[in-house]
Structure formats: structure tokens, C-alpha cells
Design an enzyme around this catalytic site. Structure first.
Site, PDB file in Angstrom:
ATOM      1  N   ASP A  55      -6.049   2.954  -9.278  1.00  0.00           N
ATOM      2  CA  ASP A  55      -7.139   3.295  -8.370  1.00  0.00           C
ATOM      3  C   ASP A  55      -7.965   4.453  -8.880  1.00  0.00           C
ATOM      4  O   ASP A  55      -7.476   5.326  -9.609  1.00  0.00           O
ATOM      5  CB  ASP A  55      -6.612   3.530  -6.945  1.00  0.00           C
ATOM      6  N   GLU A 108     -10.762   4.137   6.595  1.00  0.00           N
ATOM      7  CA  GLU A 108      -9.604   4.987   6.947  1.00  0.00           C
ATOM      8  C   GLU A 108     -10.118   6.214   7.713  1.00  0.00           C
ATOM      9  O   GLU A 108      -9.652   6.534   8.790  1.00  0.00           O
ATOM     10  CB  GLU A 108      -8.874   5.424   5.675  1.00  0.00           C
ATOM     11  N   HIS A 131      -9.664   1.290  -0.743  1.00  0.00           N
ATOM     12  CA  HIS A 131      -9.515   1.895   0.585  1.00  0.00           C
ATOM     13  C   HIS A 131     -10.882   1.855   1.254  1.00  0.00           C
ATOM     14  O   HIS A 131     -11.915   2.069   0.593  1.00  0.00           O
ATOM     15  CB  HIS A 131      -9.127   3.375   0.476  1.00  0.00           C
ATOM     16  N   HIS A 189       0.859  -1.193   0.000  1.00  0.00           N
ATOM     17  CA  HIS A 189       0.000   0.000   0.000  1.00  0.00           C
ATOM     18  C   HIS A 189       0.886   1.231   0.000  1.00  0.00           C
ATOM     19  O   HIS A 189       1.237   1.779   1.047  1.00  0.00           O
ATOM     20  CB  HIS A 189      -0.924   0.002   1.229  1.00  0.00           C
ATOM     21  N   ARG A 246       3.568  16.636 -15.500  1.00  0.00           N
ATOM     22  CA  ARG A 246       2.964  17.240 -16.701  1.00  0.00           C
ATOM     23  C   ARG A 246       3.129  16.373 -17.957  1.00  0.00           C
ATOM     24  O   ARG A 246       2.398  16.570 -18.923  1.00  0.00           O
ATOM     25  CB  ARG A 246       3.594  18.607 -16.997  1.00  0.00           C
ATOM     26  N   ASP A 297       2.357   4.177   2.686  1.00  0.00           N
ATOM     27  CA  ASP A 297       1.270   4.946   2.064  1.00  0.00           C
ATOM     28  C   ASP A 297       1.803   6.089   1.181  1.00  0.00           C
ATOM     29  O   ASP A 297       1.822   5.967  -0.045  1.00  0.00           O
ATOM     30  CB  ASP A 297       0.337   5.476   3.161  1.00  0.00           C
ATOM     31  N   GLY A 318      -8.747   8.337  -2.348  1.00  0.00           N
ATOM     32  CA  GLY A 318      -9.368   9.634  -2.115  1.00  0.00           C
ATOM     33  C   GLY A 318     -10.226   9.604  -0.858  1.00  0.00           C
ATOM     34  O   GLY A 318     -10.197   8.657  -0.088  1.00  0.00           O
ATOM     35  N   HIS A 367       1.580   4.842  -2.568  1.00  0.00           N
ATOM     36  CA  HIS A 367       1.068   5.592  -3.718  1.00  0.00           C
ATOM     37  C   HIS A 367       2.209   6.187  -4.530  1.00  0.00           C
ATOM     38  O   HIS A 367       3.193   6.688  -3.970  1.00  0.00           O
ATOM     39  CB  HIS A 367       0.127   6.707  -3.237  1.00  0.00           C
TER      40      HIS A 367
HETATM   41  O1  LIG Z   1      -4.144   7.592   2.406  1.00  0.00           O
HETATM   42  C1  LIG Z   1      -4.776   7.793   1.364  1.00  0.00           C
HETATM   43  N1  LIG Z   1      -6.117   7.603   1.331  1.00  0.00           N
HETATM   44  C2  LIG Z   1      -6.853   7.811   0.204  1.00  0.00           C
HETATM   45  N2  LIG Z   1      -6.323   8.250  -0.963  1.00  0.00           N
HETATM   46  C3  LIG Z   1      -4.987   8.464  -0.980  1.00  0.00           C
HETATM   47  C4  LIG Z   1      -4.176   8.249   0.136  1.00  0.00           C
HETATM   48  N3  LIG Z   1      -2.891   8.528  -0.214  1.00  0.00           N
HETATM   49  C5  LIG Z   1      -2.904   8.911  -1.491  1.00  0.00           C
HETATM   50  N4  LIG Z   1      -4.161   8.879  -1.974  1.00  0.00           N
HETATM   51  C6  LIG Z   1      -4.490   9.278  -3.355  1.00  0.00           C
HETATM   52  O2  LIG Z   1      -5.222  10.469  -3.274  1.00  0.00           O
HETATM   53  C7  LIG Z   1      -5.742  10.690  -4.572  1.00  0.00           C
HETATM   54  C8  LIG Z   1      -7.060  11.327  -4.431  1.00  0.00           C
HETATM   55  O3  LIG Z   1      -7.397  11.814  -5.701  1.00  0.00           O
HETATM   56  C9  LIG Z   1      -5.828   9.323  -5.263  1.00  0.00           C
HETATM   57  O4  LIG Z   1      -4.911   9.294  -6.322  1.00  0.00           O
HETATM   58  C10 LIG Z   1      -5.376   8.368  -4.157  1.00  0.00           C
HETATM   59  O5  LIG Z   1      -4.651   7.269  -4.707  1.00  0.00           O
END
Ligand SMILES: O=c1[nH]cnc2c1ncn2[C@@H]1O[C@H](CO)[C@@H](O)[C@H]1O
Length: 341
Positions: free
Chosen positions: A140, A202, A199, A17, A73, A280, A172, A19
Site C-alpha cells: 500500500d 474511513e 482505503h 485487512h 531498521r 486492522d 494513511g 497491517h
Molecule cells: O486504519 C488505517 N487506516 C489507514 N492507514 C493505516 C491504518 N492502519 C495502518 N495504516 C498504515 O498507516 C501508514 C500510514 O503511513 C500506512 O503504512 C498504512 O498502511
């Protein structure tokens, strides 16, 4: 036996997990900001960036997150970010990582889906050659962008189908973004062989996790920390061996929990729920995967054996073949044995 942080630093791991944009280091953010001359609110200076990554609440975190997404970009930016994220994961002895990417957000900012997918795939293959790390993708849906984002994320997943793509997620905010509405897209993604890892739980209660399980066919849950409030859910997760992807510092920095000492990780483990430890969005939360293992060791009162068991548990939750799992688990066992000498 070496001290625990040193043991953790050398321990072979997987990360499930984490990003893509959330892993942009201050150096990479500065590089991206410099490439696209100062129209961005994101500071290039690492000191100022650390202050910028302080969040009033979860909604503010998402706002800051998207300001970093704006720095990406073109395909070259995507390649640079991806290759550097892989370098940092490999530095922490991560052998395999399921990296969450959000194609919708980048396509929406003008990067064509084929170019985006080509860039992440090329960087993934180069990272495997350069650093010996295996990356796979979770695509996602950014929940705040709703059903149009669900449609486009699925379209990109199925039309482009990059070799590294293995799962389908939903990120999100959760507040105001109920999970059941995304069922048609998760049904199609799962029918196409993608694993379901939304998700849930949370920033909202256990009912969001129940929805993710029942409506989205979740095989793992991103965070899922509010399961601690629902004994029936804890029993369900433990009995069905449904893993939670836990990122302790993330939950504190986004204000989902008040402090590390208040984090429900010990209660979840006590209830027999499978967990993996993750970072995360490490630079945004001022942490690393190794730091998160150290946090988990402190909260769970673990020594090297217990920390190695956490690493094995993450391998067991990974969407790897049994042979691949056995290979990494054997590396963990060998490392533990050598550290004990
Ligand atoms: O901890 C988290 N919880 C939810 N979304 C997250 C988290 N970290 C990163 N994102 C990211 O936030 C963006 C929202 O548009 C998404 O790309 C999601 O992957």
C-alpha cells in the site's frame, strides 16, 4: 454447543485487512525497541505501550503508527515481525491472510527494497511450513507521503514482484489526500495484474468511496464505513457485490466512530453490502481478530451459524482461487457441524 467466544476461537477464518507493522505485538515491539537502544519514543514496557496506543484522533494514530515503523531498521527486524504476525494469525485459526505492507516506509528508512522483499518472502514461506498459514501481500501507498510514495510503491511492486504480492492499496490519512490523484499508479498496478484495494470512507465521506471505485478501480474498500450515509452507494455496493473490509474496534479507537454501538456495521449488512470482519492493527487497538468477530456477533445479534456465515463471506471476498475458497469454506462448514453436535 460451546459458548460463542470458544466457538469463534476454533472457527477457521481468513483475514483481509490487517497491517504488517500494525500487528506488532507488545512483545515484538519490546524486542525491536531493545535491539535499537532507546532513541525511540515507543515504550518497551507492555503496560506503558498500552497507554501509548491511545489516540487523540486519526492523525495522532498515524503519528504513533510511524513511530513503530521507525523501530524496524533492517531485514532481520522485518523477518522477525512477519514471522511473529503469522504465528499470531495461525493461533486464531486464520488459514489465509492478505497482509498490508508499506515498502515505501521501510525503504525510506534505509532497508533496500530487494532485502525487504526477500525478508517478507522468506518469512512467508517459513510461516506456511511452521504454522500452515498462507500469507499474501498487499503493497500500500502511505497516502500522507503522496505521489512520490505512489511512484516508489509501484516501482517496488513491479521491479521486485515478490511471489506473495497480489494487491495494491492506499492507506494513511484520507483528509487532504484525495483519491483521484493516484489513478495513474493504480491503472499501472491493475494492468500488471494486481488487485485494487484502497482505503476509503474511513475518516471521510461517501464521495471518497465513489472516487476509489471510479478512479482507482477498487474491487474491495478498506473500511468504507461512510457508505452508510449514501443510499445510492449502499445500493451500488450491494448490487455489484463490492465488499467492505470492516474493522469495528479500529474505527472506535481512531475516533472514526464514537462507539461500537454507533458503528454502521448493522446498517451496512441490512443494506445487503458484502462485508469481511478484520482487526486492522490489533495490538494498537487492544483487540484480536477473534475479538472483532465477537464484536460483530454482538452488533449483528449472531449465534454460531451467523458467525460462520461471516467467515464464509470473508472467504468469498478473498483473492483466492475458487478451489482454495471451496477448501476453506468446507473447513468452516465441517467445524460448524461438529460444534453443533
Ligand atoms: O486504519 C488505517 N487506516 C489507514 N492507514 C493505516 C491504518 N492502519 C495502518 N495504516 C498504515 O498507516 C501508514 C500510514 O503511513 C500506512 O503504512 C498504512 O498502511
Amino acid at each position: 454447543m460451546t459458548d460463542l467466544p470458544t466457538f469463534i476461537a476454533g472457527l477457521p477464518k481468513v483475514e483481509l485487512h490487517v497491517h504488517h507493522v500494525g500487528s506488532a505485538s507488545p512483545r515484538i515491539v519490546a524486542e525491536l525497541a531493545a535491539r535499537h537502544e532507546g532513541r525511540s519514543p515507543v515504550p518497551a514496557d507492555p503496560e506503558a505501550l498500552a497507554d501509548y496506543f491511545a489516540f487523540r484522533d486519526f492523525a495522532h494514530f498515524i503519528e504513533v503508527y510511524l513511530s513503530v515503523v521507525d523501530l524496524i531498521r533492517d531485514a532481520d527486524d522485518v523477518w522477525l515481525l512477519t514471522h511473529e504476525v503469522a504465528r499470531e494469525l495461525a493461533r486464531q485459526q486464520v488459514r489465509y491472510a492478505e497482509l498490508t505492507v508499506t515498502p515505501y516506509s521501510h525503504v525510506n528508512r534505509g532497508i533496500p527494497a530487494p532485502a525487504f522483499c526477500e525478508a517478507i518472502e522468506d518469512a512467508r514461506k517459513r510461516a506456511e511450513a511452521d504454522f500452515g498459514i498462507a500469507l499474501r501481500w498487499c503493497f500500500d501507498i502511505p497516502g500522507e507521503a503522496g505521489l512520490p510514495a505512489a511512484e516508489q510503491t509501484l516501482r517496488i511492486a513491479l521491479d521486485e514482484r515478490p511471489d506473495g504480492l497480489i494487491s495494491f492499496g492506499l492507506g494513511g490519512p484520507e483528509i487532504g489526500v484525495p483519491r483521484p490523484q493516484f489513478k495513474p499508479w493504480f491503472d499501472q498496478a491493475r494492468a500488471a495484474g494486481l488487485r485494487s484495494v484502497p482505503h476509503a470512507g474511513e475518516t471521510t465521506g461517501p464521495e471518497t468511496i465513489w472516487d476509489a471505485l471510479r478512479e482507482l478501480g477498487a474491487e474491495r474498500i478498506g473500511h468504507g464505513i461512510s457508505a452508510a450515509q449514501d443510499p445510492a452507494l449502499l445500493t451500488h455496493l450491494a448490487e455489484r457485490r463490492i465488499p467492505l473490509e470492516i474493522s469495528p474496534t479500529s474505527n472506535v479507537r481512531t475516533r472514526a466512530v464514537p462507539s461500537l454501538d454507533a458503528h454502521p456495521l448493522p446498517l451496512l449488512v441490512e443494506a445487503g453490502v458484502p462485508v469481511s470482519i478484520n482487526s486492522d492493527d490489533p495490538p494498537m487497538f487492544g483487540t484480536t481478530l477473534n475479538d472483532e468477530y465477537a464484536v460483530a456477533a454482538r452488533l449483528l445479534r449472531l449465534g454460531p451459524d451467523g458467525v460462520a456465515a461471516l467467515a464464509r463471506e470473508a472467504v468469498a471476498a478473498a483473492f483466492l482461487t475458487p478451489a482454495e475458497q471451496a477448501r476453506i469454506t468446507a473447513e468452516i462448514d465441517a467445524y460448524l457441524a461438529s460444534a453443533a453436535r
